[in-house]
Design an enzyme around this catalytic site. Sequence first.
Site, short mmCIF file in Angstrom:
data_model
loop_
_atom_site.label_atom_id
_atom_site.label_comp_id
_atom_site.label_asym_id
_atom_site.label_seq_id
_atom_site.Cartn_x
_atom_site.Cartn_y
_atom_site.Cartn_z
N LYS A 114 -1.85 -37.12 1.30
CA LYS A 114 -2.75 -36.34 2.16
C LYS A 114 -4.15 -36.95 2.11
O LYS A 114 -4.65 -37.29 1.04
CB LYS A 114 -2.77 -34.89 1.70
N CYS A 175 -1.16 -30.60 7.11
CA CYS A 175 -1.91 -29.34 7.19
C CYS A 175 -3.37 -29.53 7.60
O CYS A 175 -3.68 -29.67 8.77
CB CYS A 175 -1.81 -28.60 5.85
N PRO A 355 0.55 6.78 -4.64
CA PRO A 355 -0.22 8.03 -4.59
C PRO A 355 -0.60 8.33 -3.14
O PRO A 355 -1.34 7.56 -2.51
CB PRO A 355 -1.47 7.72 -5.44
N LEU A 356 -0.06 9.38 -2.59
CA LEU A 356 -0.22 9.71 -1.18
C LEU A 356 -1.17 10.90 -1.06
O LEU A 356 -0.83 12.02 -1.43
CB LEU A 356 1.14 10.05 -0.57
N SER A 357 -2.37 10.64 -0.52
CA SER A 357 -3.42 11.66 -0.55
C SER A 357 -3.52 12.48 0.71
O SER A 357 -4.23 13.48 0.74
CB SER A 357 -4.77 10.97 -0.78
N GLY A 358 -2.86 12.05 1.78
CA GLY A 358 -3.04 12.73 3.05
C GLY A 358 -4.13 12.11 3.90
O GLY A 358 -4.45 12.63 4.97
N VAL A 360 -6.01 8.39 5.68
CA VAL A 360 -5.56 7.26 6.50
C VAL A 360 -5.07 6.09 5.66
O VAL A 360 -4.03 5.48 5.97
CB VAL A 360 -6.71 6.81 7.44
N ASP A 361 -5.79 5.75 4.59
CA ASP A 361 -5.45 4.54 3.85
C ASP A 361 -4.08 4.63 3.17
O ASP A 361 -3.25 3.72 3.30
CB ASP A 361 -6.54 4.24 2.80
N SER A 362 -3.85 5.70 2.44
CA SER A 362 -2.55 5.81 1.78
C SER A 362 -1.44 6.04 2.80
O SER A 362 -0.30 5.59 2.61
CB SER A 362 -2.55 6.92 0.72
#
Length: 732
Positions: A114, A175, A355-358, A360-362
């Site tokens: 290269k 590349c 961990p699902l918080s309710g 947007v991110d999770s």
Amino acid sequence: MGRKVTVATCALNQWALDFEGNLQRILKSIEIAKNRGARYRLGPELEICGYGCWDHYYESDTLLHSFQVLAALVESPVTQDIICDVGMPVMHRNVRYNCRVIFLNRKILLIRPKMALANEGNYRELRWFTPWSRSRHTEEYFLPRMIQDLTKQETVPFGDAVLVTWDTCIGSEICEELWTPHSPHIDMGLDGVEIITNASGSHQVLRKANTRVDLVTMVTSKNGGIYLLANQKGCDGDRLYYDGCAMIAMNGSVFAQGSQFSLDDVEVLTATLDLEDVRSYRAEISSRNLAASRASPYPRVKVDFALSCHEDLLAPISEPIEWKYHSPEEEISLGPACWLWDFLRRSQQAGFLLPLSGGVDSAATACLIYSMCCQVCEAVRSGNEEVLADVRTIVNQISYTPQDPRDLCGRILTTCYMASKNSSQETCTRARELAQQIGSHHISLNIDPAVKAVMGIFSLVTGKSPLFAAHGGSSRENLALQNVQARIRMVLAYLFAQLSLWSRGVHGGLLVLGSANVDESLLGYLTKYDCSSADINPIGGISKTDLRAFVQFCIQRFQLPALQSILLAPATAELEPLADGQVSQTDEEDMGMTYAELSVYGKLRKVAKMGPYSMFCKLLGMWRHICTPRQVADKVKRFFSKYSMNRHKMTTLTPAYHAENYSPEDNRFDLRPFLYNTSWPWQFRCIENQPLVATVALSASTRSPFQDSTDESDHAVLQLERAEPQSLDGVD
């Protein structure tokens, strides 16, 4: 004499240091290429050892094992009667080079090093390799004895040369050389090279695919010729996702397009093209021919072989196609999902805990797992035996065949809502409804007993009981009480990741997923060692703006109506006491700026490489119709103060999928100090000394250029973070 050539390029899901697996994938790609009639096969950059070996390139083992794999390839019957172009590191005269090794019928034809190394952003090739700087020059390379025994060659050409077969001329670039101002393909094309190959190790960034395609089509549009591009695909062991997009182009048109996102470990593209189309195209470009008449010749390696057949008049040729691009929302849906699949199967874990918080991110992270499950089911329906075998290993059921994404999601994703007395019923409901719709195994728990126990220890030792600001406490007490909730969530996430499957009588452990977006990381709007601390973070390189668009996209794509209420809800950490049962805290009020503003600051800081003064000057023009110079100055100073206070958090940031060029990831991409003089006295004085700022009275208004946002608590937050540089966040 024939003039139609069938050539092959590929995208391989190689894995750093997985020499056995890499060998098998290379052999499979060659076998597919031969079965389709190809007589030249191009593979990705450094495909033998895997691109992402990083400091393992220093080890002699990496060189040794690469040559061992090369020996296995050379002696394999699969590689006979096809020119094979493979990538590996090679040491020549005690210098390491990133090379292409081209061989045919147990003979090495050329080792091509290269010449332009990628050394910006995520790339550090100059750390391990040296560029070959002798243009159009070759030297003798003495082959290792294990290769000599196979090829009966003592030396082979090493350097910048091209191959000449009976019917055409082939040149290589690697590349980064495609992206340089004066690429090798320019001079090679002028010297009569008709087929140019490019072996890449190029990773995905949102909205990048069109740039790569435009470069390749422009190459062949200006100079004519056939261009093959191969690329790595998948996660080969770190934060990057290599997005395939192998292609074959000729004379400015694309004739074969590879997938950008796929669970197939081996993807091979072939095209049958007429060399006379190249010659006639070049013949009428007089400016090109004048330049070609003055071109310096390349050393030519003669190859006793033809890419075409004698009788090919009736052979069908490939037709040009129009490249199909993914929208940014589709890229987010597919890229991180493929990355997660590679991480899951190669880590030998049994699934994920989120961990699902309710918020947007999770919710976006949960949608990525669901998207992954959809892709897995589709791959199995399409007959992908490798994916089916991996699924059965992950769920530990040898007879299981995934058909429904919800069923698969229930087996490999555990979501957990961790409530406290500061959590609202609305976020709990939103998390539960989304979990039901994607099919995850959902857990709801309350962290208050753990918080009470931890604070009880503190009170027992000190005799003091801190209070929230809403109850008369100081800013330091208020922040500490929020942070202890966030950190307990991290501890519980790892506990459930290790033992929740065990409690259900299922084998294995879970990978913990983080869900802090790139904008929050940039500002440091997260608690160190809270739920942002995880094993991996699939959205850590994606902006809040793009995540909201992605969640909106998922409502229709995956039929998830629960996402609608999540999008409408204000982003909140829910770490402070509720006010009459309602959320009293929002992210943008805590930060003192909007997510849209953060995205602008991030791009100017990293992509445009601006410090405080340059950013101020730039924003004066950008926001001249919506902000006074005084307001711009205050906003820039506020951003840099908070960014520098919290930069230390980047040193412990969870490994995240790289998708944005303004990512603040400290490991390799965004290298900066983490201890600053956060008052920036010289830089801020330059801003204040500008007449436009100095002559305008300090305005009480700090209206966002994107939306209205109250900043009443900003001064308190700044003082708070100076005392304790830990800003706030819950799960989102």
